[in-house]
Design an enzyme around this catalytic site. Structure first.
Site, PDB file in Angstrom:
ATOM      1  N   CYS A  48       0.704   5.295   1.269  1.00 50.36           N
ATOM      2  CA  CYS A  48       1.114   4.655   0.333  1.00 50.36           C
ATOM      3  C   CYS A  48       0.635   5.480  -1.043  1.00 50.36           C
ATOM      4  O   CYS A  48       1.400   5.403  -1.994  1.00 50.36           O
ATOM      5  CB  CYS A  48       0.586   3.344   0.145  1.00 50.36           C
ATOM      6  SG  CYS A  48       0.822   2.090   1.752  1.00 50.36           S
ATOM      7  N   GLU A  84       0.120  -5.100  -0.677  1.00 49.37           N
ATOM      8  CA  GLU A  84       0.106  -3.495  -1.070  1.00 49.37           C
ATOM      9  C   GLU A  84       1.097  -3.064  -0.545  1.00 49.37           C
ATOM     10  O   GLU A  84       1.279  -2.817   0.563  1.00 49.37           O
ATOM     11  CB  GLU A  84      -1.257  -3.007  -0.421  1.00 49.37           C
ATOM     12  CG  GLU A  84      -1.876  -1.731  -1.057  1.00 49.37           C
ATOM     13  CD  GLU A  84      -1.423  -0.586  -0.164  1.00 49.37           C
ATOM     14  OE1 GLU A  84      -0.520   0.212  -0.493  1.00 49.37           O
ATOM     15  OE2 GLU A  84      -2.252  -0.368   0.795  1.00 49.37           O
TER      16      GLU A  84
HETATM   17  C1  UN1 Z   1      -2.292   3.346   2.295  1.00 50.12           C
HETATM   18  O1  UN1 Z   1      -1.648   4.353   2.145  1.00 50.12           O
HETATM   19  O2  UN1 Z   1      -1.872   2.170   2.761  1.00 50.12           O
HETATM   20  O3  UN1 Z   1      -6.287   6.226  -0.834  1.00 50.12           O
HETATM   21  C2  UN1 Z   1      -3.867   3.128   2.058  1.00 50.12           C
HETATM   22  C3  UN1 Z   1      -6.057   6.329   0.211  1.00 50.12           C
HETATM   23  C4  UN1 Z   1      -6.572   5.584   1.377  1.00 50.12           C
HETATM   24  C5  UN1 Z   1      -6.048   4.222   1.710  1.00 50.12           C
HETATM   25  C6  UN1 Z   1      -4.464   4.511   1.589  1.00 50.12           C
HETATM   26  N1  UN1 Z   1      -7.896   5.504   1.467  1.00 50.12           N
HETATM   27  O4  UN1 Z   1      -5.103   7.316   0.440  1.00 50.12           O
END
Ligand code: UN1
Length: 512
Positions: free
Chosen positions: A299, A265
Site C-alpha cells: 500500500c 487502510e
Molecule cells: C501495506 O502495504 O498494506 O510501511 C502495509 C510498510 C509496512 C506496512 C505496509 N510496514 O510498508
C-alpha cells in the site's frame, strides 16, 4: 501429491512441511473451494473448504461469548497472552517467513521482515497492556471527580489483504487482544495458508497461557461473503479492513449504517519529491526499495516521483540503470530483489495502466513480462519506469504493480500541489537537505498524507507510529502511538463524593 521435480522439493511439499512444523492441523488439503497457488511457480499449495455463512454467524456468536469473559481478565494478564504469542513467533520466524514467501511471493528478507513486524507489535502490545490509561479532568463542581476509563469494545473483525498476509493481522490482533476484545479474521482468499499457520501459533499461545476462552480468536475462510458476515453482524462493533478503496467504500458505508466503527487502510498513491539539494546516492537507494520492493505491491509503494528539473536528467538516467539491472526472479533465491506479481489480474492491471500512460505521452522503460525462465501462469515482470509529461488520470489512480511514474517540477510549491492532487493520502516523502523544504513538506500546507517522511522512502514504516492515511486511503490508523483507543470504548465518569448536588453550568433545579 507430487513432492519432487528434478530432485528438488516442490513448492507445495515445502509448504506442507512448514504447515506441519507450525502445528497446522494437517488433514486433507486436497478438497475445498478455496484454492491457494504460489505465485512463484503457480503450483497448487492446497485447497481449503470455505466457511459457510451459518458457520460464520456461529463463529461470531462464539467470539462474542469469549469477549464477555475476556473483558474481565485484567489487561496486564491479557498482555501476557500476547507476549507468549510473540515468543511463538520468534521461535517460528524462519518457517512463517518462508510461508509468506511461498504464498505471497515476497523475497525471503521481506517475508522475514513481515514476521519481525508481528514480533514487534506483540512486544509493543504487551507493554501497552499496562498503559491503557485514562485522564483525570478538572471538574467545575466541588467534591467531584471526573475521569475517563477505557473499556473493551467487543468482537474485532479483521479483513486483511494478500500483500501483508500476516503482519497486518498482527497489528490489529495484538492490540485488540490486550484491549480485551475477541477477534475474528477474514484473510485474503489468496493467502489462506498463512492465516492457518498464524491461527495455529495463536492457538498454541492460548493453550500455553492456560485460561483464555476457547473461541477468543477465529478464522473465516472465503471471499466477499465472509467479509459481509463480519461487516453486517451487530455483534461486531469494529471492523479493521485493509484492501482496495472500492472494497473500503462498501465496508465503510455498511458499518456506518449500523453505527459500527471502521478502521480502514485502503489505496495509496504515494509520491516522493526529489529536490535540488537531495543526496542522490541515498535517494536512489530509497526510491529503488520503495518503488520496486515487494514487486510494487505494498500500500505504501512509491508510485510517483516528482523530480526537480535541475537534477532530473542525471537522476533519471541513474534510476533507469538500476531498473534495468535489478534482479527479477524466484523470491526464494538470495540475489532476487523483485519476485512475481500475485496473479494474472495484477499483470493485466499493470498492462492496462502502461498502455494508457503510453497513449497520453508516457515514455516507458521496463514493464515487460519475463516468460522464458518461468513456468506458464506465473507473472514475473520487469519493474516499469514511466516518464510522464504531466499527472494524468492514470497516474492519479493506484495500480497495484511495480510502476513508477516520473514527473518534472520547477517550483517547490507546484511540486507539493501535484503531490497532493490525487484521491489517496497514505504515505509520502521529500528528499532534500534544505531545512525550509523539509519543514514545509511536513507542515499544514505540505503533504496531506498520514505518513510524511524526510530523506527516507514512503514504505517500510515501523510499528511504533500510527499507520494509515487520509482521503480515499480511508482515515484509519493501525499499530503504534495511541491507536489502541480505536479498539476500546471510552467512558467519562463523574463521581460526587460530597453531600450536595451542584449542577453543572450553575443550573438550578430545586425541588421542595
Ligand atoms: C501495506 O502495504 O498494506 O510501511 C502495509 C510498510 C509496512 C506496512 C505496509 N510496514 O510498508
Amino acid at each position: 501429491m507430487m513432492t519432487q521435480v528434478n530432485g528438488q522439493k516442490t513448492v507445495s511439499s515445502e509448504a506442507n512441511e512448514i504447515l506441519e512444523a507450525l502445528g497446522v492441523d494437517w488433514r486433507d488439503f486436497t478438497k475445498g473451494d478455496v484454492a491457494a497457488r504460489t505465485p512463484i511457480t503457480s503450483e497448487l499449495i492446497g485447497r481449503i473448504p470455505g466457511t459457510s455463512r451459518p458457520e460464520a454467524d456461529a463463529t461470531i456468536r462464539a467470539a462474542h461469548s469469549s469477549f464477555l469473559e475476556w473483558r474481565t481478565v485484567p489487561a496486564p494478564q491479557r498482555g501476557e497472552l500476547v507476549r507468549i504469542l510473540g515468543e511463538e513467533l520468534r521461535a517460528h520466524k524462519a518457517e512463517l517467513g518462508r510461508l509468506v514467501t511461498i504464498e505471497a511471493g515476497k523475497i525471503n528478507s521481506e517475508g522475514l521482515g513481515e514476521v519481525q513486524e508481528m514480533i514487534d507489535i506483540c512486544t509493543f502490545a504487551a507493554g501497552l497492556s499496562r498503559q491503557l490509561w485514562g485522564l483525570t479532568i478538572a471538574t467545575e463542581r466541588r467534591d467531584h471527580r471526573m475521569m475517563e476509563t477505557w473499556h473493551p469494545l467487543g468482537v474485532t473483525g479483521i479483513i486483511s489483504a494478500f500483500n501483508f498476509p500476516v503482519a497486518v493481522w498482527a497489528w490489529n490482533a495484538a492490540l485488540a487482544l490486550v484491549c480485551g476484545n475477541s477477534i475474528v479474521w477474514k484473510p485474503s482468499e489468496k493467502t489462506p495458508f498463512c492465516a492457518l499457520a498464524v491461527q495455529a501459533l495463536l492457538e498454541r499461545a492460548i493453550s500455553r497461557f492456560g485460561n483464555a476462552p476457547r473461541t477468543l480468536a477465529s478464522l473465516l475462510i472465503g471471499g466477499r461473503e465472509m467479509g459481509e458476515a463480519l461487516v453486517d453482524n451487530p455483534l461486531v462493533p469494529v471492523v479493521s479492513a485493509t484492501g482496495s478503496t472500492a472494497m473500503g467504500r462498501q465496508v465503510a458505508s455498511r458499518l456506518a449504517s449500523r453505527f459500527a466503527r471502521s478502521i480502514l487502510e485502503l489505496g495509496g498513491n504515494n509520491a516522493a519529491i526529489v529536490c535540488p539539494s537531495a543526496d542522490l546516492d541515498l535517494t536512489l537507494r530509497a526510491v529503488a526499495f520503495a518503488a520496486m520492493g515487494t514487486a510494487g505491491q505494498r500500500c505504501t509503494t512509491l508510485r510517483r516521483l516528482i523530480v526537480h528539473e535541475s537534477i532530473y536528467d542525471q537522476f533519471i538516467e541513474r534510476l533507469e540503470q538500476v531498473y534495468a539491472s535489478v534482479n527479477v526472479g524466484d523470491p526464494r533465491e538470495p540475489e532476487t530483489l523483485v519476485g512475481p506479481l500475485i496473479d494474472g489480474s495484477a499483470f493485466a492491471a499493470m498492462q492496462t495502466a502502461l498502455n494508457e500512460a503510453q497513449d497520453s505521452g508516457g515514455r516507458i522503460s521496463g514493464g515487460s513480462r519475463i516468460k522464458d525462465k518461468f513456468p506458464a501462469e506465473t507473472f514475473y515482470v520487469r519493474p516499469a519506469l514511466v516518464e510522464m509529461p504531466h499527472q494524468t488520470e492514470t497516474v492519479r489512480r493506484e495500480t497495484f504493480a511495480p510502476i513508477l511514474y516520473v514527473l518534472r517540477y520547477r517550483d517547490f510549491e507546484d511540486a507539493v500541489r501535484v503531490h497532493n492532487d490525487v484521491p489517496q493520502g497514505l504515505a509520502s516523502s521529500v528528499f532534500t537537505n534544505d531545512l525550509r523544504e523539509a519543514e514545509r513538506f511536513l507542515s499544514a500546507s505540505g503533504s496531506d498524507c498520514g505518513i510524511a517522511n524526510v530523506n527516507i522512502g514512503p514504505s517500510g514504516a515501523e510499528i511504533g507510529g500510527a499507520f494509515g492515511g487520509e482521503k480515499e486511503t480511508g482515515g484509519g490508523r493501525e499499530a503504534g502511538s495511541d491507536v489502541w483507543k480505536s479498539y476500546m470504548r471510552r467512558a467519562t465518569n463523574t463521581v460526587n463524593y460530597g453531600s450536595t448536588l451542584p449542577l453543572s453550568q450553575g443550573v438550578r433545579f430545586d425541588i421542595s
